[in-house]
Scaffold this motif. Structure first.
Motif, short mmCIF file in Angstrom:
data_model
loop_
_atom_site.label_atom_id
_atom_site.label_comp_id
_atom_site.label_asym_id
_atom_site.label_seq_id
_atom_site.Cartn_x
_atom_site.Cartn_y
_atom_site.Cartn_z
N VAL A 289 -5.61 14.29 9.29
CA VAL A 289 -4.69 13.93 8.30
C VAL A 289 -5.38 14.13 6.87
O VAL A 289 -6.37 13.71 6.78
CB VAL A 289 -4.39 12.24 8.37
N GLY A 290 -4.72 14.82 6.04
CA GLY A 290 -5.27 15.24 4.91
C GLY A 290 -4.24 14.82 3.80
O GLY A 290 -3.18 14.40 3.81
N PHE A 291 -4.97 14.71 2.45
CA PHE A 291 -4.30 14.10 1.37
C PHE A 291 -4.03 15.20 0.24
O PHE A 291 -5.35 15.63 -0.11
CB PHE A 291 -4.98 13.03 0.71
N ASN A 292 -2.96 15.22 -0.43
CA ASN A 292 -3.01 16.14 -1.90
C ASN A 292 -3.17 15.16 -2.83
O ASN A 292 -2.47 14.40 -3.30
CB ASN A 292 -1.50 16.46 -1.77
N VAL A 293 -4.67 15.46 -3.20
CA VAL A 293 -5.01 14.47 -4.43
C VAL A 293 -4.68 14.67 -5.54
O VAL A 293 -4.72 14.08 -6.81
CB VAL A 293 -6.66 14.53 -4.32
N ALA A 294 -3.70 15.90 -5.85
CA ALA A 294 -3.12 16.14 -7.22
C ALA A 294 -1.67 15.30 -7.34
O ALA A 294 -1.12 15.31 -8.21
CB ALA A 294 -2.64 17.49 -7.12
N LYS A 295 -1.58 14.36 -6.25
CA LYS A 295 -0.02 14.01 -6.21
C LYS A 295 -0.46 12.56 -6.27
O LYS A 295 -1.18 11.98 -5.57
CB LYS A 295 0.91 14.19 -5.04
N ASP A 300 -5.47 8.58 -6.43
CA ASP A 300 -6.33 7.36 -6.62
C ASP A 300 -7.16 7.19 -5.38
O ASP A 300 -6.65 7.03 -4.46
CB ASP A 300 -5.58 6.03 -6.84
N LEU A 301 -8.51 7.22 -5.56
CA LEU A 301 -9.32 7.13 -4.52
C LEU A 301 -9.22 5.79 -3.62
O LEU A 301 -9.34 5.82 -2.34
CB LEU A 301 -10.86 7.15 -4.71
N ARG A 302 -8.87 4.71 -4.15
CA ARG A 302 -8.76 3.49 -3.66
C ARG A 302 -7.26 3.40 -2.35
O ARG A 302 -7.53 2.93 -1.66
CB ARG A 302 -8.28 2.21 -4.61
N VAL A 303 -6.46 4.29 -3.06
CA VAL A 303 -5.13 4.54 -2.01
C VAL A 303 -5.64 5.32 -0.83
O VAL A 303 -5.13 5.03 0.32
CB VAL A 303 -3.95 5.16 -2.94
N ASP A 355 -6.14 -4.89 0.47
CA ASP A 355 -6.84 -5.24 -0.81
C ASP A 355 -7.35 -4.13 -1.53
O ASP A 355 -7.02 -4.24 -2.90
CB ASP A 355 -8.53 -5.90 -0.12
N LEU A 356 -7.47 -2.97 -0.88
CA LEU A 356 -7.70 -1.77 -2.02
C LEU A 356 -6.21 -1.15 -2.59
O LEU A 356 -6.33 -1.11 -3.63
CB LEU A 356 -8.18 -0.54 -0.93
N LEU A 357 -5.11 -1.39 -1.69
CA LEU A 357 -3.99 -1.07 -2.33
C LEU A 357 -3.54 -2.07 -3.53
O LEU A 357 -3.07 -1.75 -4.51
CB LEU A 357 -2.82 -1.14 -1.13
N ASP A 358 -4.04 -3.34 -3.25
CA ASP A 358 -3.52 -4.21 -4.21
C ASP A 358 -4.46 -4.08 -5.65
O ASP A 358 -4.15 -4.04 -6.71
CB ASP A 358 -4.12 -5.58 -4.04
N GLN A 359 -5.78 -3.61 -5.53
CA GLN A 359 -6.92 -3.16 -6.35
C GLN A 359 -5.94 -1.97 -7.19
O GLN A 359 -6.21 -1.68 -8.61
CB GLN A 359 -7.98 -2.96 -6.04
N ALA A 360 -5.17 -0.94 -6.58
CA ALA A 360 -4.83 0.11 -7.02
C ALA A 360 -3.74 -0.18 -7.67
O ALA A 360 -3.09 0.94 -8.40
CB ALA A 360 -4.78 1.22 -6.05
N GLY A 361 -2.96 -1.28 -7.57
CA GLY A 361 -1.81 -1.63 -8.43
C GLY A 361 -0.73 -1.30 -7.42
O GLY A 361 0.68 -1.47 -7.73
#
Length: 525
Positions: A289-295, A300-303, A355-361
Motif C-alpha cells: 500500500v503506497g501513499f502520495n505524500v504530496a496530498k 503528514d508523517l503522523r497520518v 493517538d497519532l491521528l489525534d496529534q496530527a489534528g
C-alpha cells in the motif's frame, strides 16, 4: 571490482555467484508443478503456443516498457541483451561473448559474430551504441533513461568491440544490461520508426514480431535465421482474456496452453483438473500500500504512520491470498540482493494509530480514496484496508480503474491518494527498486509517492557506486530503515509466480523476475 587484464566469463560468473551468496539468498529451489498422469503423448517440435493473459502489453518498446508483464512478451523472444540471467539469476553471455572491467568506470564487451536483426541489419558495435544513445537521449524521452544515467559514453572500438564508459562507478551495470531495459534494438528500426517502435519491435531473438491487435492479441513467429538454438515452437500468441475464470477454462479445454495472472482462488480448481496443472515458483516482486505524500493529509508523517499501525497485513495474506506468498517488510523481496533481514514493519496497534491521528489534528479521522485497478485480489485488498481504516475513523472510498488508467494516474496525473500496487524486480539487485521507487530523480511509474529526501537519495546513490558487497548491504539496510521510518508504504506480500499449464506442455518456466521463459517449451501431441 577492479581489473586490469581480461576476465574470462566463467571467472566473472563465479564472482557474481559468490557475491550473491553473501546475502544468504539463493535460487536453488526448483519451480513447483503439480503433475497429473495424462496418457502418454509424443513430444514434438513446432506448433502454436497460446498464452492467455489478463492485460494487453501496453508498450513493446524496451525504452518505454514500465512493467515486467509487458516486457515478458518481447524480452528473450524478440529482443536480447549483451548479457542475460539464467533461471538461477546468474549472469550469462548472450550478444556479448565475453567482457572485462578495465577500471572503475570502463566496461569492455566482445560481441558475437554472425548475428542479424530480424530486418536483416547486421548486429555489431554500432547497433549497441545507437541503442544506448537512444535511451539516454532527452529528445526521445525514455521512461527508462534513469536506469542508464551513469553511462557517460558508449564507444565503438571496432565492429565487434564496444566500451561502456561511466561517469562514476556503477555496480549494478551488468544487472541492468541483463534486464529487458538492456535489450539491443535494430538501428534501422530506430531510424525508421522512432517513437512508434513499440508497434514495430525488431531485435535479434528467436521469435520475430508478426502483429499486434490492441486488447486482443500479439503474435510472434519463429525466427528462421536465429543465431542460437532454434525455438521449438512455430508461433506464440499472447491472447488478452480479462476474465480470470475464462483464461483458466481456455487452458482446461486446450484452446490455450498457458494462463497467467492466476488468482489464488482458482488454485484448487486447477489442481482438481485432469487437463492442467499449477505452476509455482519463487518471485522477486512485492505488493504494498503506497501513499502520495504530496496530498493532504498524507503529507503528514503522523497520518501515514497511523495508517501503517492500523493495517493488519496478516489478515490480507490469509484472507485474500489464502497464504500464497509470504509476509513482506520492504519493497525488496528476500531473494533480492540488498534485502534487509532485520527490518521491522509497523505492528498492528489501533491505540497508537488513534493517538497519532489525534496529534496530527484528525481525532475524528478524515476521508480519502484508495486507488487500484481491475484485478480481483487487489480490489479485495483495498476492501480489507477500507474496513480496517474505519477502526480509526478514516472513511476510504475505493476507486477501481482500468490497468492503463491506473498506470496513467501514477505516472502522469499524480491525482491519487492511497494506492494498492506492487513492484517487480527485473535485475535481482536492490538498485532496481530503490532508485526507481524512492530516488527523487527515479521518475517513470516508480516514484508514485511523490517523495523526495536528500538523505535517502544519497544512500541510494552510494549503493549504486559502492563495489564492496558488505558495504552495499549496509547501505541498503539503512535506506530501507529510513523508508520505513518515513512510512511511505505498508508492504504486505512477497510474490509467487503462478500459472496454469496444460498437460500437453513441457519445458515451461518463469524466472524469479517474472519473465516467461519459453525457449525450452514443447507441445505434446
Amino acid at each position: 571490482m577492479k581489473g586490469k587484464g581480461k576476465y574470462h566469463i566463467w571467472l566473472f560468473g563465479m564472482l557474481l555467484v559468490v557475491a550473491a551468496s553473501l546475502t544468504a539468498c539463493t535460487f536453488g529451489q526448483k519451480p513447483s508443478e503439480e503433475h497429473k498422469l495424462p496418457p502418454a503423448k509424443t513430444v514434438v517440435e513446432g506448433g502454436t503456443l497460446v498464452i492467455a493473459r489478463k492485460f494487453d502489453a501496453g508498450n513493446l518498446d524496451p525504452h518505454f516498457i514500465s512493467t515486467i508483464s509487458a516486457a515478458s512478451v518481447v524480452y528473450q523472444k524478440v529482443y536480447e541483451g549483451l548479457v542475460t540471467r539464467d533461471i538461477n539469476m546468474v549472469i550469462q553471455p548472450q550478444l556479448a561473448t565475453e567482457w572485462q572491467q578495465i577500471d572503475d568506470v570502463t566496461w569492455e564487451f566482445k560481441l558475437r559474430h554472425g548475428v542479424v536483426f530480424h530486418d536483416g541489419t547486421e548486429f555489431n558495435a554500432d547497433a549497441v551504441k545507437k541503442t544506448f544513445d537512444r535511451v539516454r537521449d532527452p529528445r526521445v524521452g525514455s521512461t527508462r533513461a534513469a536506469m542508464f544515467d551513469k553511462i557517460k559514453e558508449v564507444k565503438v572500438l571496432d565492429d565487434y568491440t564496444v566500451q561502456i564508459r561511466l561517469s562514476a562507478p556503477f555496480t549494478p551495470i551488468l544487472s541492468i544490461l541483463a534486464s529487458h531495459e538492456g535489450s539491443i534494438l535494430s538501428p534501422r528500426a530506430i531510424a525508421t520508426y522512432g517513437k512508434d517502435l513499440s508497434h514495430h519491435p525488431v531485435g535479434t531473438g528467436p521469435f520475430t514480431f508478426s502483429s499486434w491487435t490492441a486488447e486482443k492479441e500479439i503474435v510472434l513467429k519463429e525466427n528462421q535465421h536465429y543465431w542460437g538454438n532454434k525455438p521449438k515452437l512455430d508461433q506464440i500468441i499472447f491472447r488478452v482474456i480479462p476474465d480470470d475464470a475464462e483464461r483458466i477454462e481456455l487452458v482446461e479445454q486446450g484452446d490455450a496452453q498457458i494462463a497467467e495472472s492466476i488468482p489464488v482462488t482458482e488454485i484448487e480448481r486447477i489442481q482438481a483438473s485432469q487437463q492442467m496443472r499449477i505452476y509455482r515458483s519463487e518471485a522477486l516482486g512485492t505488493e504494498f500500500v503506497g501513499f502520495n505524500v504530496a496530498k493532504k493529509p498524507l503529507n503528514d508523517l503522523r497520518v501515514r504512520q497511523a495508517i501503517s499501525y492500523a493495517i493488519e497485513t496478516g489478515s490480507i495474506i490469509k484472507g485474500v491470498y489464502n497464504n500464497v506468498g509470504t509476509q513482506a517488510n520492504s519493497t525488496l523481496g528476500p531473494k533480492v540482493f540488498g534485502y534487509s533481514f532485520v527490518l521491522k514493519k509497523y505492528p498492528y496497534d489501533l491505540n497508537k494509530a488513534r493517538d497519532l491521528l489525534d496529534q496530527a489534528g484528525y481525532p475524528d479521522g478524515f476521508s480519502t480514496t484508495i486507488l487500484t485497478y481491475n484485478r480481483m485480489d487487489r480490489i479485495n485488498v483495498a476492501g480489507v484496508i477500507r474496513s480496517q481504516l474505519k477502526g480509526i475513523g478514516i472513511d476510504a472510498k475505493i476507486q477501481v480503474v482500468s490497468y492503463d488508467a491506473f498506470v496513467d494516474t501514477l505516472e502522469r496525473t499524480k491525482e491519487h491518494d492511497i494506492f494498492v500496487s506492487g513492484w517487480g524486480n527485473a535485475t535481482g539487485d536492490a538498485d532496481y527498486n530503490q532508485y526507481n521507487l524512492f530516488h527523487t530523480m527515479g521518475g517513470g511509474r516508480g516514484n508514485s509517492f511523490m517523495y523526495s529526501n536528500r538523505e535517502l537519495d544519497q544512500l541510494i546513490e552510494a549503493g549504486r557506486e559502492e563495489t564492496n558487497t558488505q558495504k552495499r548491504l549496509s547501505i541498503y539496510a539503512k535506506a530501507q530503515e529510513l523508508e520505513m521510518q518515513e512510512a511511505l508504504i505498508v508492504p504486505f506480500r512477497n510474490l509467487e509466480n503462478l500459472a496454469a499449464i496444460h498437460n500437453s506442455i513441457e519445458g515451461f518456466a518463469m524466472s524469479p523476475a517474472g519473465y516467461l521463459m519459453l525457449d525450452k517449451v514443447m507441445i505434446k501431441k
